[in-house]
Design an enzyme around this catalytic site. Structure first.
Site, PDB file in Angstrom:
ATOM      1  CG  HIS A  60      23.670 -23.712  11.586  1.00 30.11           C
ATOM      2  ND1 HIS A  60      24.663 -24.335  10.848  1.00 30.11           N
ATOM      3  CD2 HIS A  60      23.140 -24.668  12.393  1.00 30.11           C
ATOM      4  CE1 HIS A  60      24.731 -25.613  11.197  1.00 30.11           C
ATOM      5  NE2 HIS A  60      23.810 -25.840  12.124  1.00 30.11           N
TER       6      HIS A  60
ATOM      7  CD  GLU B   3      40.493 -17.398   9.504  1.00 31.06           C
ATOM      8  OE1 GLU B   3      40.004 -18.290   8.758  1.00 31.06           O
ATOM      9  OE2 GLU B   3      41.582 -17.514  10.084  1.00 31.06           O
TER      10      GLU B   3
ATOM     11  CB  SER C  32      22.299 -27.105  14.935  1.00 32.17           C
ATOM     12  OG  SER C  32      22.096 -27.418  13.567  1.00 32.17           O
TER      13      SER C  32
END
Length: 277
Positions: free
Chosen positions: A251, A244, A45
């Site tokens: 990341h 939120e 990722s």
């Protein structure tokens, strides 16, 4: 040979010469097929391109998360490529970001993602290989790979890239935003970066120590700056995809992704093959 036949032959030869000249001139105006090098990025990722992820609407579902590979194409402009001629000989590069979130070396292989890259690989293409975040996840057996297995899959990616005449580059895993000690960011990846270095030395392959490069760069910027600007630590109500807020020190936001892409490009300029045993 009578005069009439002689004149006819002269005219025929002249016509053929003229036709040949016209053909050569026309060919000079036909655009030649541009030689293109593909730079494949395989990894997890932290490398992935989220703008092309399962057909999702990036701006509404994921922005601002950004893998460094997502920001890499602009570094492959013709004027920049002159700095990495030892790796790439063409004046045109396409970055093919095949990295995927949550993947370790093993799952990237098992899911056929490596097979898809291998199938398309051409001579002198570059494959940049950065795994480790998920391989090290002992608490997630579905992705965990021990050091021995990790090295075996890295060897596989390197050797099969070379089978196709490609150029493999191994990268140690990019740093997370912890642990910080006495104002310095330190290694969170255990023995995995060292395993990459050992495979690079063993197989005589290019090594880019992104773990160390990113630790040094983030330390220079300071914990407060990189926490706020580089990583996905977001306040509530600012981004549609994260109403939120978010607290994520793995990341990157776009600024962080771009900063790491710059580290990778700068590191490529310094690459040299390790000395063979």
């Amino acid at each position: 040979m009578n005069k009439t036949i002689h004149n006819a032959m002269r005219k025929m030869v002249a016509g053929l010469l003229l036709l040949g000249s016209i053909s050569l001139i026309c060919m000079s105006f036909v655009p030649q097929k541009k030689k293109v090098t593909t730079v494949y990025l395989i990894g997890d990722s932290t490398v992935a391109d989220y703008t092309d992820y399962d057909g999702e609407d990036y701006m509404n579902t994921r922005y601002p998360v950004t893998g460094w590979g997502q920001m890499f194409q602009p570094f492959m402009r013709p004027d920049s490529l002159s700095k990495i001629r030892h790796l790439i000989k063409t004046d045109s590069v396409v970055v093919a970001d095949k990295a995927r979130g949550g993947r370790s070396t093993r799952t990237f292989f098992q899911e056929g993602r490596w097979a898809a890259v291998y199938k398309e690989l051409k001579k002198n293409d570059v494959v940049m290989i950065q795994f480790g975040h998920n391989d090290a996840a002992e608490n997630k057996p579905e992705r965990y790979v021990n050091i021995q297995g990790y090295k075996e899959f890295l060897r596989l990616f390197v050797n099969q890239t070379r089978e196709k005449g490609g150029i493999p580059i191994l990268l140690t895993p990019v740093a997370r935003n912890y642990p910080w000690k006495d104002g310095k960011l330190t290694n969170v990846h255990g023995d995995y970066p060292q395993a990459v270095k050992e495979v690079a030395k063993e197989l005589h392959v290019y090594l880019l120590d992104l773990n160390q490069l990113s630790m040094d760069a983030f330390t220079a910027k300071g914990e407060e700056f990189v926490t706020k600007h580089y990583f996905m630590n977001l306040p509530a109500g600012k981004f549609k995809a994260y109403p939120e807020g978010q607290k994520d020190n793995t990341h990157f936001q776009q600024e962080g992704g771009k900063a790491v892409a710059q580290l990778v490009f700068d590191g490529m300029q310094q690459l040299k093959l390790p000395q063979a045993k």
